[in-house]
Design an enzyme around this catalytic site. Structure first.
Site, PDB file in Angstrom:
ATOM      1  N   ARG A   1       0.845  -1.192   0.000  1.00 46.65           N
ATOM      2  CA  ARG A   1       0.000   0.000   0.000  1.00 46.65           C
ATOM      3  C   ARG A   1       0.883   1.246   0.000  1.00 46.65           C
ATOM      4  O   ARG A   1       1.065   1.926   1.007  1.00 46.65           O
ATOM      5  CB  ARG A   1      -0.951  -0.034   1.198  1.00 46.65           C
ATOM      6  CG  ARG A   1      -2.053  -1.065   1.006  1.00 46.65           C
ATOM      7  CD  ARG A   1      -3.061  -1.094   2.114  1.00 46.65           C
ATOM      8  NE  ARG A   1      -4.309  -1.694   1.643  1.00 46.65           N
ATOM      9  CZ  ARG A   1      -5.362  -1.903   2.409  1.00 46.65           C
ATOM     10  NH1 ARG A   1      -5.332  -1.554   3.688  1.00 46.65           N
ATOM     11  NH2 ARG A   1      -6.448  -2.447   1.913  1.00 46.65           N
TER      12      ARG A   1
ATOM     13  N   GLN B   1      -0.974   2.569  -5.803  1.00 50.71           N
ATOM     14  CA  GLN B   1      -2.373   2.927  -5.567  1.00 50.71           C
ATOM     15  C   GLN B   1      -3.304   2.507  -6.700  1.00 50.71           C
ATOM     16  O   GLN B   1      -4.432   2.062  -6.467  1.00 50.71           O
ATOM     17  CB  GLN B   1      -2.498   4.436  -5.334  1.00 50.71           C
ATOM     18  CG  GLN B   1      -2.086   4.872  -3.940  1.00 50.71           C
ATOM     19  CD  GLN B   1      -2.248   6.367  -3.738  1.00 50.71           C
ATOM     20  OE1 GLN B   1      -2.372   7.118  -4.698  1.00 50.71           O
ATOM     21  NE2 GLN B   1      -2.240   6.801  -2.487  1.00 50.71           N
TER      22      GLN B   1
ATOM     23  N   ASP C   1      -4.130  -1.258  -6.253  1.00 49.50           N
ATOM     24  CA  ASP C   1      -4.518  -1.730  -4.924  1.00 49.50           C
ATOM     25  C   ASP C   1      -6.008  -2.085  -4.875  1.00 49.50           C
ATOM     26  O   ASP C   1      -6.861  -1.246  -4.599  1.00 49.50           O
ATOM     27  CB  ASP C   1      -4.184  -0.641  -3.893  1.00 49.50           C
ATOM     28  CG  ASP C   1      -4.362  -1.109  -2.462  1.00 49.50           C
ATOM     29  OD1 ASP C   1      -4.912  -2.210  -2.257  1.00 49.50           O
ATOM     30  OD2 ASP C   1      -3.959  -0.368  -1.553  1.00 49.50           O
TER      31      ASP C   1
ATOM     32  N   SER D   1      -7.863  -1.505  -1.421  1.00 49.27           N
ATOM     33  CA  SER D   1      -8.279  -0.121  -1.171  1.00 49.27           C
ATOM     34  C   SER D   1      -9.475   0.266  -2.028  1.00 49.27           C
ATOM     35  O   SER D   1     -10.393   0.945  -1.560  1.00 49.27           O
ATOM     36  CB  SER D   1      -7.111   0.838  -1.433  1.00 49.27           C
ATOM     37  OG  SER D   1      -6.101   0.667  -0.461  1.00 49.27           O
TER      38      SER D   1
ATOM     39  N   TYR E   1      -2.490  -1.845   7.716  1.00 49.08           N
ATOM     40  CA  TYR E   1      -3.330  -2.521   8.692  1.00 49.08           C
ATOM     41  C   TYR E   1      -2.997  -2.032  10.101  1.00 49.08           C
ATOM     42  O   TYR E   1      -1.886  -1.569  10.385  1.00 49.08           O
ATOM     43  CB  TYR E   1      -3.110  -4.041   8.661  1.00 49.08           C
ATOM     44  CG  TYR E   1      -3.646  -4.721   7.428  1.00 49.08           C
ATOM     45  CD1 TYR E   1      -4.900  -5.309   7.437  1.00 49.08           C
ATOM     46  CD2 TYR E   1      -2.905  -4.761   6.253  1.00 49.08           C
ATOM     47  CE1 TYR E   1      -5.400  -5.940   6.308  1.00 49.08           C
ATOM     48  CE2 TYR E   1      -3.400  -5.390   5.119  1.00 49.08           C
ATOM     49  CZ  TYR E   1      -4.641  -5.975   5.163  1.00 49.08           C
ATOM     50  OH  TYR E   1      -5.126  -6.589   4.043  1.00 49.08           O
TER      51      TYR E   1
END
Length: 360
Positions: free
Chosen positions: A116, A121, A124, A127, A222
């Site tokens: 991440r 991005q 991902d 996300s 996380y």
């Protein structure tokens, strides 16, 4: 060069007309398993460089194979030598199927292991889906809550705004905050990561802070396990805010471990009649002690919704984002009219979970 897309238990479609055209511009031929995309009425077969094939034909022919579900052991033997398999193996989970890969002459990459980072991005998936889930969590709560979300001044009197408490301010939590604010609710948020405080407050929510949290920048976005003393102080603070909330949305998960219990039975007992809990961590045990799998229960007039796949409530956009994530990730393998694995690329290196070259 060929990339194949297989049917799976996932109701999302992993390739769109837009991503198919992008692959075609790279000179990549696309193989889709018969029936893929039909649930969304996506017609891909007529596009340039797209062919409708059987599952076995794709397994034996494609240079890169994408399947949302890990392949069965019997299917791994059908892959061509040195093929690249892209899937979601969740290697940190105890029930993963990574061991089934041993002995196969392939390279396997798990998209849930994509780091991440800013560079990753656009690839991902976690996300992308979390953002949709956070949005849908608020809309689900608003529909189930027997109250208004915004403050309203009417001839019959003033209606106070609903209070929404978000536990976990990651991608899902931040989207939930923004959505709840747009609907006019009073929003509070808690997270063990102090770094998110500015983002929470920037969205107009109150950040509930508990001193003494442990943060780990290498945890991939996380939350990490906390000390017993912090858990005690955290529980006291959360209990106070839960009792005041009309809606509680929980999003906290620990990679490879059961979700932390943030809302106990005793806390739920103190909630107001008609309150709603949306537990996005249901698939890993739930953040609420009373969450029951992927279902909704009524506990003394309080609705507890356990659903870790709310992104499927927006299946069209979820499919579009998933297909973009897959394209942005897999295009890195296509270089100079061949498939190449560049381990100097951090995203590729960190998402690789198996290669026959290093297997025992």
């Amino acid at each position: 060069m060929e990339i194949g897309f297989l049917q799976s238990s996932d109701s999302r479609c992993p390739i769109s007309e837009t991503s198919a055209k992008k692959f075609a511009k790279l000179g990549v031929h696309i193989l889709i398993e018969t029936g893929l995309g039909k649930q969304l009425q996506i017609e891909l077969e007529s596009l340039d460089k797209v062919s409708d094939k059987s599952r076995d034909e794709i397994l034996s022919s494609a240079d890169i194979v994408y399947s949302s579900d890990p392949l069965e052991a019997s299917e791994l033997t059908k892959l061509k030598q040195n093929a690249v398999l892209v899937s979601f193996y969740a290697p940190f989970n105890a029930d993963n199927k990574v061991d089934s890969l041993n002995g196969h002459n392939i390279h396997v990459f798990s998209m849930d292991m994509i780091p991440r980072t800013t560079l990753a991005q656009s690839m991902d998936v976690l996300s992308s889906m979390a953002s949709i889930a956070g949005y849908k969590a608020v809309l689900t709560a608003a529909q189930k809550l027997p109250r208004y979300f915004p403050m309203l001044m009417t001839a019959a009197g003033t209606v106070k705004p609903a209070t929404v408490l978000i536990l976990g301010a990651g991608v899902a939590g931040l989207q939930a905050i923004a959505t709840a604010k747009r609907l006019g609710a009073k929003v509070e948020a808690f997270d063990v990561r102090k770094a998110v405080k500015e983002e929470v407050e920037g969205l107009g929510a109150k950040f509930i802070e508990v001193e003494g949290s442990i943060d780990n920048k290498d945890a991939g976005g996380y939350a990490v396990e906390q000390t017993e003393d912090f858990k005690r102080k955290q529980s006291e603070k959360i209990a106070e805010r839960v009792a005041n909330a009309d809606v509680v949305i929980t999003t906290a998960q620990l990679r490879g471990r059961p979700a932390p219990t943030l809302v106990t039975k005793e806390m739920v007992d103190e909630m107001k009649f008609g309150s709603v809990i949306i537990d996005l961590a249901a698939s890993t045990g739930g953040n609420c002690a009373l969450t029951e799998g992927e279902t909704t229960i009524d506990y003394n007039g309080i609705q507890i919704v356990g659903d870790s796949h709310l992104e499927n409530k927006a299946i069209i956009d979820a499919s579009a984002l998933l297909s973009n994530n897959i394209y942005n990730y897999t295009k890195q393998f296509f270089k100079e009219d061949s498939v190449q694995i560049d381990l100097e690329n951090e995203i590729i290196a960190k998402s690789r979970i198996y290669t026959h070259e290093t297997s025992a």
